[in-house]
Enzyme design. Structure first.
Site, PDB file in Angstrom:
ATOM      1  N   GLU A  22      50.032   9.981  39.218  1.00 43.91           N
ATOM      2  CA  GLU A  22      50.040   9.247  38.033  1.00 43.91           C
ATOM      3  C   GLU A  22      49.907   7.969  38.142  1.00 43.91           C
ATOM      4  OE1 GLU A  22      53.319  10.985  35.682  1.00 43.91           O
ATOM      5  OE2 GLU A  22      52.245  12.799  35.345  1.00 43.91           O
ATOM      6  N   ARG A  51      50.911  23.249  44.976  1.00 44.58           N
ATOM      7  CA  ARG A  51      51.211  22.047  44.698  1.00 44.58           C
ATOM      8  C   ARG A  51      52.413  21.627  45.104  1.00 44.58           C
ATOM      9  NH1 ARG A  51      51.749  17.812  40.330  1.00 44.58           N
ATOM     10  NH2 ARG A  51      50.724  16.222  40.770  1.00 44.58           N
ATOM     11  N   GLU A  54      48.083  19.031  36.277  1.00 41.74           N
ATOM     12  CA  GLU A  54      49.406  19.357  35.750  1.00 41.74           C
ATOM     13  C   GLU A  54      49.192  19.875  34.354  1.00 41.74           C
ATOM     14  OE1 GLU A  54      52.150  16.322  35.801  1.00 41.74           O
ATOM     15  OE2 GLU A  54      52.420  15.961  37.870  1.00 41.74           O
TER      16      GLU A  54
END
Ligand SMILES: *[C@@H]1O[C@H](CO)[C@@H](O)[C@H](O)[C@H]1NC(C)=O
Length: 330
Positions: free
Chosen positions: A153, A64, A240
């Site tokens: 996010e 990522r 994450e």
């Protein structure tokens, strides 16, 4: 702590779901560690190696990488593209994590990039072409992205203030997200291999927050988003996560050992939870920045969450040696 340790996201995959389970690491800062911190990577055995080889031997399938908009500074297109080429050449799938900002985008920061318009309609057009141009740049450089996250996010929206959710008004973020999604379509129409497309929310453990968000966005009547939702019959990934080897000041919510063995246990536990998601829709997990040697604590309150031991005594060369936890995906 588990703010950082439990930062899953819901990934809505608009394309055919991949059969692959992504065993990933976020390695956005690796080149910075090599050039700015003198990192010389060593396998757990002590043998000098490359980070891609060390983590691939530990079972990594996917990398990522975050992307900021500004062409100067960290995590820009040129540096991210060069890392993507390097990891793709080593056999990894790539997840591109768009921040749509010149700096960190997170639940408290979603700043519009310098020079972009701020009104919703012009901003949507700029965003759409930015996404299309970026995917085209990766494709032209020979990197076909497996996954793209449109925003980072974005639980409180993105590209504030135009895309900020306030008083349960999701119209801005829904318009912008749909524009970004159309940018992916434009690129695919122009010949780019279709990636899986994801939405990344923080606090994935909080199902009330997750359903508030998806109900709000789908409630805006944007057809491109409605088509994604068959009440979330979509793939989910943990985007994450981290587990510490050192964390004296925080009471952890899980009784898992605070050491390299615990790091493996934590990730294996997440994988078993994902394997239990019905219909094979639990499709990946990404350990966050396992080699961020000068920034081992971010976001968690724990001192050290990385997967390497660091010896600074030979500066400007830094000996970085894998912990046993690099084997977490074996
Ligand atoms: C870590 O190192 C990088 C590259 O040298 C630098 O840009 C960054 O500011 C450093 N971060 C911290 C937290 O010291």
């Amino acid at each position: 702590m588990l703010i950082r340790a439990l930062l899953p996201f819901l990934a809505l995959a608009a394309t055919t779901l991949a059969a692959t389970f992504h065993k990933g690491h976020d390695l956005s800062s690796v080149a910075m560690m090599e050039t700015g911190q003198g990192a010389i990577w060593h396998a757990a055995s002590g043998t000098e190696s490359t980070i891609e080889s060390i983590l691939a031997s530990g079972g990594m399938t996917t990398v990522r990488l975050r992307l900021w908009v500004s062409s100067t500074g960290q995590y820009n297109l040129a540096s991210t593209l060069s890392l993507a080429k390097r990891f793709a050449a080593a056999g990894s799938d790539i997840l591109l994590d768009f921040h749509f900002s010149d700096t960190w985008a997170d639940p408290s920061h979603q700043a519009i990039p310098a020079g972009w318009p701020t009104d919703l309609s012009s901003l949507s057009m700029t965003l759409r072409s930015y996404v299309a141009d970026t995917l085209t740049a990766f494709h032209s450089a020979g990197v076909d992205l497996a996954l793209v996250a449109l925003g980072n996010e974005i639980t409180a929206g993105m590209l504030w203030p135009a895309g900020e959710i306030s008083n349960n008004d999701f119209s801005g973020v829904a318009t912008l997200w749909a524009a970004a999604r159309n940018g992916v379509r434009d690129a695919v129409s122009a010949g780019v291999t279709a990636p899986q497309v994801m939405i990344h929310l923080d606090n994935g453990w909080n199902s009330a927050t997750q359903s508030w968000w998806y109900k709000g966005v789908f409630g805006t009547g944007k057809s491109s988003l409605n088509s994604l939702a068959s009440t979330y019959g979509k793939a989910v990934m943990v985007a994450e996560t981290d587990w510490p080897v050192e964390c004296p000041d925080v009471t952890l919510s899980e009784s898992i050992m605070v050491n390299a063995k615990g790091q493996r246990t934590w990730v294996k536990d997440i994988i078993s939870v994902l394997e239990d998601v019905p219909s094979g829709l639990g499709q990946g997990v990404f350990y966050w920045e396992p080699a961020f040697i000068n920034n081992t604590a971010p976001g968690s309150g724990c001192e050290d969450n990385i997967l390497f031991d660091v010896d600074w005594s030979n500066w400007p060369e830094t000996k970085v040696t894998a912990r046993s936890s690099v084997q977490m995906y074996k």
